[in-house]
Scaffold this motif. Structure first.
Motif, PDB file in Angstrom:
ATOM      1  N   ARG A  64       0.845  -1.195   0.000  1.00 44.59           N
ATOM      2  CA  ARG A  64       0.000   0.000   0.000  1.00 44.59           C
ATOM      3  C   ARG A  64       0.882   1.246   0.000  1.00 44.59           C
ATOM      4  O   ARG A  64       1.993   1.197   0.527  1.00 44.59           O
ATOM      5  CB  ARG A  64      -0.924  -0.010   1.223  1.00 44.59           C
ATOM      6  N   PRO A  65       0.381   2.335  -0.532  1.00 38.91           N
ATOM      7  CA  PRO A  65       1.229   3.540  -0.659  1.00 38.91           C
ATOM      8  C   PRO A  65       1.401   4.265   0.677  1.00 38.91           C
ATOM      9  O   PRO A  65       0.679   3.987   1.624  1.00 38.91           O
ATOM     10  CB  PRO A  65       0.425   4.420  -1.616  1.00 38.91           C
ATOM     11  N   TYR A  66       2.347   5.183   0.699  1.00 40.13           N
ATOM     12  CA  TYR A  66       2.546   6.062   1.863  1.00 40.13           C
ATOM     13  C   TYR A  66       1.266   6.856   2.059  1.00 40.13           C
ATOM     14  O   TYR A  66       0.775   7.512   1.144  1.00 40.13           O
ATOM     15  CB  TYR A  66       3.723   7.004   1.596  1.00 40.13           C
ATOM     16  N   LEU A  67       0.693   6.742   3.246  1.00 39.63           N
ATOM     17  CA  LEU A  67      -0.583   7.416   3.491  1.00 39.63           C
ATOM     18  C   LEU A  67      -0.542   8.066   4.858  1.00 39.63           C
ATOM     19  O   LEU A  67      -0.268   7.409   5.858  1.00 39.63           O
ATOM     20  CB  LEU A  67      -1.717   6.374   3.438  1.00 39.63           C
ATOM     21  N   THR A  68      -0.836   9.366   4.889  1.00 40.14           N
ATOM     22  CA  THR A  68      -0.822  10.064   6.178  1.00 40.14           C
ATOM     23  C   THR A  68      -2.251  10.227   6.683  1.00 40.14           C
ATOM     24  O   THR A  68      -3.220  10.053   5.929  1.00 40.14           O
ATOM     25  CB  THR A  68      -0.182  11.454   6.045  1.00 40.14           C
ATOM     26  N   TRP A  69      -2.365  10.569   7.962  1.00 37.84           N
ATOM     27  CA  TRP A  69      -3.699  10.736   8.552  1.00 37.84           C
ATOM     28  C   TRP A  69      -4.516  11.819   7.834  1.00 37.84           C
ATOM     29  O   TRP A  69      -5.701  11.605   7.543  1.00 37.84           O
ATOM     30  CB  TRP A  69      -3.571  11.028  10.046  1.00 37.84           C
ATOM     31  N   PRO A  70      -3.927  12.954   7.522  1.00 34.67           N
ATOM     32  CA  PRO A  70      -4.760  13.965   6.833  1.00 34.67           C
ATOM     33  C   PRO A  70      -5.362  13.428   5.540  1.00 34.67           C
ATOM     34  O   PRO A  70      -6.414  13.906   5.112  1.00 34.67           O
ATOM     35  CB  PRO A  70      -3.780  15.111   6.566  1.00 34.67           C
TER      36      PRO A  70
END
Lengths: 451, 425
Positions: free
Chosen positions: B407-413
C-alpha cells in the motif's frame, strides 16, 4: 565454592580451624548484595523457578519485594508457601530445583541466587522478632496428632494450627527438627538455625511437642486414632540399611547419619573423633555431607566409594564439586566386598563394577583401601513393623492424592511415604498439603454432622 | 582521524563537551581539573550581582532505579555564592593558563537593563569567549524575579538577550528553561533578541521524593523541603525533544543549539548532535562519576564518527532532523509484526504477560513436546507496537519485521477514515 581448611602432610587442624570449618557454608548476603542480586531477576511470568519448587514459592514476587524494600512482605510471601523457607534456603539443592531452571542461566551464565535471597528475606524477619507473621483461623475445637517433629510433621502442625486446629506433636528425639536438626552437615545449618526455626514456627500457637515418644514403644497408632480427630505420620525412615558384607560389625564401621548427628550435636566439633583414613559408602547428598565433614574434622584421607557411575549418583554436581574441591576422592564403580582388621576396622576391600547389559556386575577386579573409619550412607528404610495397620507400597506408607493413608483420618508425608524424595522442601509441601486435606475432611465432617 | 573540533555561536572548541553552568564549574580548582581531564570548555557557574547569594544545606536529592543506580539529581542550590571579583579573577587566570579551552560566563540579574548590562560587561572583561544568560533556574532565584521567572516570559527573554547583545561584542547564549508549554516561544524570543545560540535545557521543576519517615520532601532542610531542578539521564528525552523542535520549526530554524540534558555517554551527545545541536554541555554525569567521564565521551564519539565516515561534527549535525516530523506526516500504511526467535528465547514469559495484560493479546504460549514453552506472535492481533521487543531481556530475540502491505505512503490527513480529510481532488 567454599574451601575448608584440611589436613595436609605437614599440618593437622587446630580446634580453631575446625570451628571455622563448621561456620556457615554460604555467608549471608548483606543488604546491598541482596539488592544487586535481586536486580538480576527477570520477574518471569509463570516462572520456571516457581514451578520447580515443590512448595511453589512465588519466587519472582519475593525477589521483587526485596528490590522494593519490602523485606517483611518478601518473607511473608516465602513463608506462606513454605514455613521452613529458612531451612530450605540453606539445605535445598537449589542447583537441581529453582536455580537449575532459572532463565538467567541463558543470559548471564549463572542463575539468580534464589536460595541466598530467600535466606536474606527470612533471616530478616526472624531476626526482627515481633509477632508471628501468620494468624490462626477461628479455633475449630479439633485436636490433631503428629508423629515426628521433622520438616513434614512441623509443616503439618503449623498449617493445621493456622487453620484453627490444636496440634500435639510426638517426637522420639530430645530435640525437634528431624533431619534439619540431626541429618544435615553442620555448616549448612550453622548457629543452631534448625532450633531457631522451630521456635519461630511454634510461635503461631496451638502446637505442643512431646519428646521421648516413640511409636510402637510408648506411643500407639491405635490410641492416637482414638484420641485425636486426625493423625499425621511424618516419622521418616529410621532403619539403617545394611550392606550385608563381612566385617560390617567391626568397630569403626558405622552409619553416616549417626556420624552427621554426632557432629551436629557436638558443641566443640574438635571433640568429635574422626579417622585418618575414612571411607564413605554411598552416592547421595548424605554421603557427601559425611565425607566433607570428615575432611572438616581433619581426616587425612577421605574416599567416597560409589558402586555405580557418575550419571547414577544422586548427589548433585554442586555437592560433588564441594567434596572434590576439599580433597575428598570419589571412586565410582566401587562396591564394598569386605571390611577387615583386628579390634577395629583397618581395611576396606572393593569389587570394581561395570554395567553389563544394563545390569551392575562385578568386573572381576578388586582393590583395597586402608580404612580406620567406614561410614555407610546407603539410605534408610521404613520401620515397617510399627505400621502394620497401614497399607504399604514399595516398603513405604501408601497415601492417596490427599496424603491420606489406608486408614481414614490418618495422613502421612515426608520420607516415609512412597513419593518421599529425601528432600526437606518436599516434606514441607507434604505436611502443608496433608494439613489442608485434613482440614477439608474435618470441615466436611462437621458440615455433615450439622445438617 | 575524526576531528572532534566544532564551532558554536562562533566560538571554536577542541571538542563538543563543555561543563554546564553548575556546581562542577563553580571555581578555578574544579574547572582546572576538568580541563586536565579533557573537557573542551566550561560555562562558569552563574554569576550574579553582589552581594552573593546564601545557600542552604542540604542541596541534592536523587532518583534511583531499584538497583540503586542514580538516573536523576534534583538540586536546590542557587547561583555562585562567592563574590563576583573572586570569580572574575579566577576566570582571567584560567583564560590565560588554558588558551585552547572555552570559558563562557553565565550571568543572572533582575529585570533591569543596567543590572544586566553592567554585569555582562564586567564578565566579558574577564576574558570569557561568550556570555550565557541563565533564564532557567527554577528554584530560589525565580522567587526573586530571576531565573525561570525571566525565561518563562518571552518578552523578558528577548529583552535580556537584546540588552546583553548591546552591551558586549562577544557571542551571547540564551539558556532556556524547559518549564514552559512550548519551547519554540522562548527560543524564538531569544532569536529575536539576537542570541548567537540557545543553551537548553535548564533543570526541570521537580520534587524528587518524599522521606516517608519524616513526611517531608527531599532534599530536606531542617525538616522541610522545596521543589528543585531535575537533571540527569532521566531528563534526556525531554531535552532531545526540545532540541529537535528548535532545529526543525521554521520560527527557530538555524538558531545554534548548545544542548544540555542528561548527557552521560558519547552516544547521548551524538543523538543531540544528530537532532541539530552544535555542541553539548554536561553536568550530572560529571557529578556522579567525576571529570574522567569525558575521556570516553571523546574517544567513543571519535570512534563512532570514524565508523560512520564522518570527518567532523558538522558532518552529522542535524542529520536526523529531516526524519523528525509531526505525527500527521507518518505513514499509516506502514506495518510491523513482532517475530520471536525460538533459539534465542529463554522462556521468561515477559513478552507474553506484557502483551496479554496491557497490549493486544497477540502472543500465545504452547507447551513444547520436549518440555518448556514456546511463544508465538498471533499476526492478526499484533499491531507492531514494540512493547514485547522492549521488555524482552534478550537482545535481538524479538525483532519487528516489516510487512509488505503493497500500500502507498498514506498520512492521517489523507486517510479515508479521517472525517476532516482534505479532498484529494
Amino acid at each position: 565454592m567454599k574451601h575448608f581448611k584440611i589436613t595436609t602432610e605437614n599440618s593437622r587442624l587446630s580446634a580453631r580451624d575446625i570451628a571455622d570449618n563448621f561456620d556457615d557454608l554460604h555467608p549471608p548476603l548483606d543488604g546491598a548484595q541482596a539488592i544487586v542480586e535481586a536486580g538480576r531477576c527477570l520477574y518471569c511470568y509463570d516462572a520456571p523457578c516457581m514451578n520447580a519448587c515443590p512448595t511453589r514459592i512465588d519466587i519472582p514476587k519475593f525477589i521483587h519485594q526485596i528490590r522494593s524494600g519490602n523485606l517483611d512482605g518478601s518473607a511473608q510471601t516465602i513463608l506462606s508457601a513454605n514455613i521452613m523457607g529458612g531451612a530450605c534456603a540453606r539445605a535445598c539443592p537449589t542447583e537441581v530445583l529453582c536455580e537449575e531452571v532459572c532463565v538467567v542461566h541463558h543470559t548471564e551464565g549463572a542463575p539468580v541466587k534464589i536460595g541466598e535471597l530467600q535466606r536474606h528475606a527470612v533471616d530478616h524477619l526472624m531476626a526482627k522478632g515481633g509477632a508471628h507473621p501468620f494468624a490462626r483461623a477461628p479455633l475449630s475445637g479439633c485436636k490433631l496428632a503428629v508423629v515426628g517433629a521433622g520438616p513434614a510433621g512441623l509443616s503439618f502442625a503449623h498449617r493445621a494450627a493456622m487453620l484453627g486446629h490444636d496440634v500435639v506433636v510426638y517426637e522420639a528425639k530430645p530435640k525437634p527438627g528431624g533431619l534439619n536438626e540431626y541429618g544435615l552437615a553442620a555448616y549448612k545449618m550453622a548457629n543452631d538455625f534448625a532450633q531457631a526455626e522451630v521456635e519461630f514456627l511454634l510461635a503461631i500457637g496451638g502446637i505442643s511437642i512431646e519428646h521421648g515418644k516413640v511409636l510402637g514403644d510408648n506411643l500407639s497408632l491405635g490410641d492416637l486414632c482414638t484420641n485425636y480427630d486426625a493423625v499425621f505420620i511424618g516419622a521418616g525412615l529410621t532403619n539403617a540399611r545394611g550392606l550385608g558384607v563381612d566385617g560390617e560389625d567391626l568397630a569403626g564401621v558405622g552409619d553416616a547419619l549417626e556420624f552427621i548427628e554426632t557432629v551436629r550435636v557436638a558443641e566443640d566439633k574438635s571433640s568429635v573423633p574422626v579417622g585418618d583414613n575414612v571411607v564413605v559408602i554411598g552416592g547421595g547428598n548424605t554421603a557427601i555431607d559425611a565425607a566433607v565433614q570428615a575432611k572438616c574434622l581433619g581426616a587425612r584421607n577421605v574416599t567416597l566409594a560409589y558402586r555405580r557411575g557418575p550419571d547414577a549418583m544422586t548427589a548433585t554436581q554442586w555437592e560433588r564439586d564441594l567434596a572434590t574441591a576439599n580433597g575428598v576422592v570419589v571412586r565410582y564403580w566401587a562396591a564394598p566386598k569386605t571390611f577387615s582388621g583386628g579390634a577395629r576396622v583397618e581395611r576396606a576391600a572393593f569389587s570394581t563394577m561395570r554395567m553389563d547389559d544394563g545390569k551392575l556386575t562385578p568386573s572381576g577386579d578388586s582393590f583395597e583401601l586402608p580404612a580406620d573409619m567406614v561410614l555407610k550412607a546407603i539410605g534408610q528404610t521404613l520401620n515397617s513393623a510399627i505400621f502394620s495397620a497401614l497399607k504399604l507400597e514399595g516398603g513405604k506408607i501408601a497415601v492417596d492424592a490427599h496424603y491420606q493413608t489406608s486408614l481414614p483420618g490418618v495422613y502421612a508425608g515426608g520420607d516415609c511415604i512412597k513419593s518421599g524424595e529425601d528432600l526437606t522442601v518436599q516434606a514441607v509441601e507434604d505436611g502443608k498439603q496433608a494439613a489442608i486435606a485434613a482440614d477439608n475432611m474435618l470441615r466436611a465432617k462437621r458440615k455433615g454432622a450439622g445438617e | 582521524m575524526s576531528d572532534l573540533g566544532c564551532i558554536i555561536g562562533g566560538i571554536e572548541s577542541i571538542n563538543p563537551f563543555w561543563l554546564a553552568s553548575a556546581p562542577p564549574s563553580d571555581k578555578k580548582y574544579n574547572v582546572e581539573r576538568a580541563f586536565k581531564a579533557g573537557w573542551g570548555g566550561a560555562v562558569w557557574k552563574t554569576l550574579g550581582v553582589d552581594p552573593p547569594v546564601v545557600n542552604v544545606t542540604s542541596r541534592y536529592g536523587v532518583h534511583r532505579t531499584q538497583d540503586r543506580r542514580i538516573i536523576g539529581i534534583n538540586n536546590i542550590e542557587l547561583i555562585s555564592d562567592r563574590p563576583l571579583d573572586v570569580n572574575l579573577r579566577e576566570i582571567e587566570e584560567m583564560r590565560r593558563e588554558w588558551p585552547d579551552r572555552v570559558i563562557i560566563g553565565s550571568i543572572m540579574a533582575p529585570m533591569d537593563e543596567e543590572a544586566w548590562k553592567s554585569l555582562a560587561i564586567k564578565v566579558a572583561n574577564s576574558g570569557v569567549q561568550g556570555i550565557e544568560l541563565n533564564l532557567g533556574c527554577p528554584h530560589g532565584m525565580c522567587e526573586r524575579g530571576m531565573g525561570s521567572a525571566v525565561g518563562q516570559d518571552p518578552e523578558f527573554v528577548e529583552q535580556t538577550t537584546r540588552w546583553v547583545r548591546e552591551a558586549v561584542n562577544i557571542p551571547v547564549f540564551t539558556k532556556l528553561t524547559p518549564n514552559v508549554t512550548d519551547i519554540i516561544v522562548p527560543a524564538a524570543a531569544a532569536k529575536a533578541g539576537g542570541a548567537h545560540a540557545v543553551s537548553l535545557i535548564n533543570t526541570v521543576n521537580s520534587v524528587i521524593g518524599v522521606d516517608l519517615d519524616t513526611m517531608a520532601p527531599t532534599p530536606t532542610v531542617d525538616g522541610r523541603g522545596t521543589h528543585g531542578g531535575y537533571c540527569g539521564e532521566a531528563v534526556k528525552p525531554i531535552a532531545l525533544h526540545m532540541t529537535a523542535e528548535i532545529a526543525r520549526q521554521p520560527e527557530t530554524q538555524g538558531l545554534e543549539i548548545s544542548a544540555i540534558g542528561g548527557i552521560t555517554t558519547w552516544r547521548d551527545a551524538a543523538e543531540f548532535i544528530a537532532l541539530g545541536a552544535g555542541a553539548v554541555q554536561v553536568c550530572t554525569a560529571a557529578m556522579l562519576y567525576g571529570f574522567r567521564i569525558v575521556e570516553d565521551m571523546n574517544e567513543g564519539l571519535a570512534a563512532f564518527m570514524r565508523d560512520k565516515g564522518y570527518r567532523s561534527i558538522a558532518d552529522f549535525k542535524g542529520k536526523a532532523t529531516a526524519q523528525t516530523v509531526d505525527w500527521n506526516e507518518l505513514n499509516i500504511n506502514h506495518d510491523l509484526k513482532a517475530r520471536i526467535d525460538d533459539e534465542a528465547c529463554i522462556e521468561c514469559g515477559r513478552c507474553f504477560i506484557a502483551c496479554e495484560d496491557t497490549a493486544h493479546q497477540a502472543i500465545r504460549i504452547d507447551a513444547k513436546p520436549e518440555g518448556g514453552r514456546k511463544f508465538t506472535v498471533i499476526d492478526d492481533e499484533c499491531v507492531g507496537c514494540n512493547l514485547c521487543m522492549h521488555v524482552c531481556p534478550v537482545k535481538d530475540c524479538i525483532t519487528m519485521e516489516a510487512v509488505d502491505t503493497d500500500r502507498p505512503y498514506l498520512t492521517w490527513p489523507e486517510h479515508p477514515k479521517n472525517p476532516l480529510r482534505k479532498a484529494a481532488e
